[in-house]
Design a protein around this motif. Structure first.
Motif, PDB file in Angstrom:
ATOM      1  N   ARG A  65      91.132  94.934  41.985  1.00 28.14           N
ATOM      2  CA  ARG A  65      89.702  94.350  42.592  1.00 28.14           C
ATOM      3  C   ARG A  65      90.136  92.955  42.673  1.00 28.14           C
ATOM      4  N   GLN A  68      91.045  91.861  46.327  1.00 30.11           N
ATOM      5  CA  GLN A  68      90.119  92.343  47.067  1.00 30.11           C
ATOM      6  C   GLN A  68      88.836  91.438  46.882  1.00 30.11           C
ATOM      7  N   VAL A  69      88.452  91.268  45.844  1.00 30.75           N
ATOM      8  CA  VAL A  69      87.337  90.400  45.494  1.00 30.75           C
ATOM      9  C   VAL A  69      87.700  88.781  45.972  1.00 30.75           C
ATOM     10  N   PHE A  70      88.756  88.294  45.569  1.00 21.96           N
ATOM     11  CA  PHE A  70      89.073  86.967  45.942  1.00 21.96           C
ATOM     12  C   PHE A  70      89.523  86.720  47.162  1.00 21.96           C
ATOM     13  N   ILE A  73      85.625  86.454  48.845  1.00 19.12           N
ATOM     14  CA  ILE A  73      84.618  85.594  48.611  1.00 19.12           C
ATOM     15  C   ILE A  73      84.644  84.252  48.569  1.00 19.12           C
ATOM     16  N   ARG A 147      97.129  78.998  37.025  1.00 21.46           N
ATOM     17  CA  ARG A 147      95.731  79.362  36.784  1.00 21.46           C
ATOM     18  C   ARG A 147      94.820  78.012  36.711  1.00 21.46           C
ATOM     19  N   TYR A 155      83.719  80.972  41.350  1.00 23.33           N
ATOM     20  CA  TYR A 155      83.993  82.554  41.312  1.00 23.33           C
ATOM     21  C   TYR A 155      85.164  82.596  40.364  1.00 23.33           C
ATOM     22  N   GLY A 156      85.973  82.040  39.783  1.00 23.46           N
ATOM     23  CA  GLY A 156      87.238  82.163  39.205  1.00 23.46           C
ATOM     24  C   GLY A 156      88.362  82.695  39.898  1.00 23.46           C
TER      25      GLY A 156
ATOM     26  N   TRP B  30      84.227  97.055  46.435  1.00 28.18           N
ATOM     27  CA  TRP B  30      84.603  96.335  44.946  1.00 28.18           C
ATOM     28  C   TRP B  30      84.513  97.190  43.862  1.00 28.18           C
ATOM     29  N   PRO B  40      90.950  87.750  32.104  1.00 26.43           N
ATOM     30  CA  PRO B  40      89.974  86.535  32.114  1.00 26.43           C
ATOM     31  C   PRO B  40      90.647  85.330  32.045  1.00 26.43           C
ATOM     32  N   GLY B 231      79.792  88.906  45.286  1.00 23.60           N
ATOM     33  CA  GLY B 231      81.350  89.099  44.615  1.00 23.60           C
ATOM     34  C   GLY B 231      81.192  88.210  43.258  1.00 23.60           C
ATOM     35  N   ILE B 232      80.460  87.235  42.903  1.00 25.13           N
ATOM     36  CA  ILE B 232      80.455  86.478  41.767  1.00 25.13           C
ATOM     37  C   ILE B 232      80.308  87.344  40.567  1.00 25.13           C
ATOM     38  N   PHE B 234      81.684  90.091  40.345  1.00 25.54           N
ATOM     39  CA  PHE B 234      82.724  91.239  40.433  1.00 25.54           C
ATOM     40  C   PHE B 234      84.097  90.760  40.094  1.00 25.54           C
ATOM     41  N   SER B 235      83.983  89.417  39.707  1.00 23.66           N
ATOM     42  CA  SER B 235      85.358  88.357  39.426  1.00 23.66           C
ATOM     43  C   SER B 235      85.898  88.800  38.367  1.00 23.66           C
ATOM     44  N   PRO B 236      87.143  89.519  37.939  1.00 22.30           N
ATOM     45  CA  PRO B 236      87.614  89.847  36.897  1.00 22.30           C
ATOM     46  C   PRO B 236      87.898  88.705  35.983  1.00 22.30           C
ATOM     47  N   THR B 237      88.170  87.576  36.502  1.00 28.42           N
ATOM     48  CA  THR B 237      88.654  86.383  35.561  1.00 28.42           C
ATOM     49  C   THR B 237      87.259  85.846  34.875  1.00 28.42           C
ATOM     50  N   ARG B 238      86.260  86.289  35.131  1.00 28.85           N
ATOM     51  CA  ARG B 238      84.983  85.796  34.490  1.00 28.85           C
ATOM     52  C   ARG B 238      84.465  86.658  33.687  1.00 28.85           C
TER      53      ARG B 238
END
Lengths: 496, 256
Positions: A65, A68-70, A73, A147, A155-156, B30, B40, B231-232, B234-238
């Motif tokens: 995911r 895909q997300v990165f 967005i 990182r 959005y990280g 997603w 994270p 998307g914000i 769904f971001s796994p890092t957050r």
């Protein structure tokens, strides 16, 4: 020393002007056929590489995911553009995290989005051509997956995830990086990155025991393959041979000795590092992690402790439970795995170690947060323990401690410049330049406070700084481990 | 109803459909894509609630962008805030103001709440011009700073220009060329299913421009970086809690 010019040390970290192509010629060696096939990849670039690469991209998009997300967005806001140490060091705009991501994202758009299919010019979509592939190989090996960009992204978005995916795609079509893939192969057959066989490892540990006995007059043991020991220590293999790493290994041994903890190393899992992470290959990463599980079972230990190594701690802390768990056969009173710093810090707090910090009085110490520890893991119970615990140890074993500029520490720390599978000689130019931000921050406290020891808890940081500091005319002995300081300060002998 | 009115009705329905289906399709992609690993960016909260609060901090205050670049944060935040206010002000009709009525009535909430909300709500009425100003700030920064200029495509400028067109025409309608508000309300209300269609206010070209730009934005949305709106979250890092030692995380494809 090779003919490489380090940036001038001013104590300031200036954002450079954009200089197109500045680092376009720095690239790692391509892995040969034997190295590739050994770890499950095609030996050389396959004929239908383009179609296979697109197919692999689709496969990864359906599995991660994050990817895909990165890829979907990013708004190109530019927040990350001045955050990467390789951009700051080289000025090459393709080292700006968003531009690095764009190398992959542009191809994603072309083959996976309507905009890219019908109006490629408008949205920045590109065909996957040979030139693009070459660019991938160059710039996805100029990312140390530290990182730092992700911290500042609204959005990280983590460029590490993108570069791991890109490397995985390249490996899958037969275009791998020699350094990382060679190391992964060695772990699979021998058990460690350096390719040290059992016998040599045993000899080394014996020699270290003899040296410890000579200097301390105490029988500090470095046990290997001891069944029934309580603790299995898994540490980066650099700790067995490299300077200054080995001083830290002796430090761990003294801590275990003094605390009366029975422990052992394993020749089967004689490596904490896991380069499967760097190439983004789940199977290799898991296979390497499984060696730790096997060793724990074979030796019947109750706890697993990891030595000083940044990405190893990420894989151990964040992924080991997933990759090689569940750990229900271990002692549930301890987290699995534990960092050696957690063990030592706990012992210090309980008063179980006698320390003489004056033994480190020749040093004014600062602490370099290693990227994977800082931004991809934790120590202790609370968020941020990965910052407090190593500092807590340093302050307990040394009297003079100074922080570097807070813009360059904790989760804003700069990579040493050698992480992510880039610690290889042909990338030395990049490594020297990529170390610039950290070296500037260090230079400032060297000048203002007389800092002469930068403590780190990462084997790659230690090797990298040992190599590149001379280019900046900073003595290589300035870099050392946390447990190296512990080793100096710990008072061995009967407990009071 | 003349053919031109039908065109605008058709445009609205097409835009609504493209937006809903396109965005829905992306959300589904997603949702169905797994996270094989816990990633994270640390330090991170250790609980799901903490992680949700972290995401809320990003969505409501743009915390990471604030740390990253103050100018971008300032203009970006101003722009998003203006959009939020504009959306709320546009929503007065669905919120219960009768067609032809002018504003929301808060008196039913009691005098205390009314006295609190009323002045704030009235103040937002004056914020309109900030929207185009914020967009111009973002445009200027994008074009001016060499690093952001380097990473910008035509599409990046196009979306800002689209927003500028929407905001600019909106402000002009409010302060300079006020359209026939009654006709606009009837037309927009008539777009709701179950209501009779009303003719487009063809005498108000500025409104038609504004309307067309908004519909265009909706159609571009699912195929562009505007997807960050969803998307914000769904971001796994957050949004992942930092608890990998405590909880074993397993994904079907990865546990073969």
């Amino acid at each position: 020393m090779a003919d490489i010019k380090a940036p001038e040390l001013t104590g300031r970290i200036d954002v450079p002007a954009v200089s197109e192509g500045a680092s376009a010629e720095i690239r790692p060696h391509v892995a040969g056929e034997a190295l590739m096939t050994k770890i499950g990849f095609p030996g050389k670039l396959v004929d239908d590489w383009q179609a296979r690469a697109i197919e692999k991209m689709g496969d990864l998009l359906s599995k991660y995911r994050s990817l895909q997300v990165f890829l979907d967005i990013c708004v190109q806001c530019g927040s990350c553009t001045d955050k990467c140490h390789y951009f700051l060091g080289t000025g090459d705009p393709k080292n700006m995290p968003v531009a690095r991501q764009e190398l992959l994202r542009s191809v994603y758009r072309r083959y996976f989005t309507p905009g890219g299919k019908y109006v490629p010019g408008w949205v920045g979509a590109r065909d996957l051509t040979e030139d693009v592939l070459k660019e991938w190989f160059v710039y996805f090996h100029q990312c140390s997956q530290c990182r730092r960009c992700s911290v500042f992204c609204p959005y990280g978005i983590d460029t590490a995830e993108i570069s791991m995916a890109a490397r995985e795609i390249m490996d899958s079509i037969g275009m791998g990086q020699k350094y990382s893939n060679e190391i992964i192969g060695k772990v699979h057959t021998i058990g460690n990155n350096l390719g040290i066989p059992d016998r040599a490892l045993a000899d080394t540990l014996e020699t270290l025991e003899e040296e410890a006995k000579e200097s301390t007059n105490v029988d500090v043991k470095l046990p290997l393959n001891v069944k029934g020991a309580d603790v299995l220590l898994v540490t980066p293999s650099a700790d067995f041979f490299s300077e200054p790493h080995v001083e830290g290994l002796v430090g761990y041994a003294k801590v275990f000795h003094q605390a009366g903890i029975s422990w052992t190393l394993s020749s089967y899992a004689s490596e904490a590092a896991n380069f499967g992470l760097f190439i983004g290959n789940y199977d290799n990463m898991r296979k390497i992690a499984q060696r730790i599980r096997q060793a724990a079972i074979d030796l019947g230990v109750k706890r697993i402790v990891i030595g000083e190594c940044g990405h190893a701690w990420r894989v151990a802390y964040s992924f080991l439970n997933t990759l090689a768990g569940p750990w229900d056969f271990l002692d549930s009173r301890y987290p699995v795995p534990q960092h050696v710093c957690e063990v030592t810090y706990d012992l210090i707090n309980r008063g179980a170690l006698k320390l003489d910090p004056t033994a480190n009085d020749q040093y004014t110490v600062t602490f370099h947060d290693s990227c994977n520890v800082a931004r991809a893991s934790r120590m202790g119970d609370r968020p941020g323990g990965q910052f407090e615990i190593p500092r807590g140890i340093v302050k307990a074993v040394a009297n003079k401690f100074v922080e570097m500029d807070p813009e360059t520490t904790r989760d804003r720390t700069f990579c040493c410049g050698g992480g992510g599978g880039l610690l290889t000689d042909e990338l030395l130019d990049l490594r020297v330049k990529g170390a610039m931000p950290r070296m500037q921050a260090l230079k400032r406290v060297m000048d203002s406070d007389g800092v002469n020891y930068m403590a780190s808890i990462c084997a790659i940081c230690k090797a990298q700084f040992t190599k590149i500091m001379p280019y900046y005319k900073v003595p290589r002995e300035t870099i050392g481990g946390v447990h190296q300081l512990v080793s100096n300060a710990i008072v061995l002998g009967a407990k009071e | 109803m003349n053919p031109i009115s039908w065109f605008f009705v058709g445009l609205a329905y097409a835009a609504g459909a493209v937006f809903a289906l396109g965005f829905g399709w992306k959300l589904w992609i997603w949702l169905r894509t797994p996270n094989p690993l816990i990633i994270p960016t640390t330090p991170a909260p250790t609980t799901a609630g903490g992680a949700a609060a972290r995401v809320a901090g990003e969505a409501l205050f743009f915390k990471s962008l604030f740390r990253g670049n103050r100018w971008t944060w300032f203009f970006g935040y101003l722009m998003h805030l203006s959009i939020a206010v504009a959306l709320m002000r546009h929503a007065v009709v669905p919120l219960g103001v009768p067609v032809g009525g002018s504003d929301l009535d808060f008196t039913a909430l009691g005098p205390a709440l009314n006295d609190l909300i009323r002045p704030i709500w009235d103040a937002t009425f004056r914020l309109g011009p900030l929207f185009p100003i914020a967009v111009i700030g973002l445009l200027a920064r994008r074009a001016w700073v060499a690093r952001t200029r380097y990473i910008s495509y035509a599409a990046d400028y196009a979306i800002l220009l689209l927003l500028l067109g929407i905001g600019g025409s909106g402000v002009l309608m409010k302060y300079v060329w006020e359209p026939d508000v009654d006709a606009v309300h009837h037309f927009v209300f008539g777009l709701n299913p179950g209501h009779p269609f009303a003719p487009a206010p063809l005498g108000d070209p500025l409104f038609l421009f504004h309307f067309t730009m908004v519909m265009t934005l909706m159609m571009v949305f699912p195929f562009s970086k505007l997807l960050h709106v969803g998307g914000i979250f769904f971001s796994p890092t957050r949004n992942q809690p930092d608890n990998p030692r405590e909880v074993r995380h397993v994904t079907p494809w990865a546990s073969r």
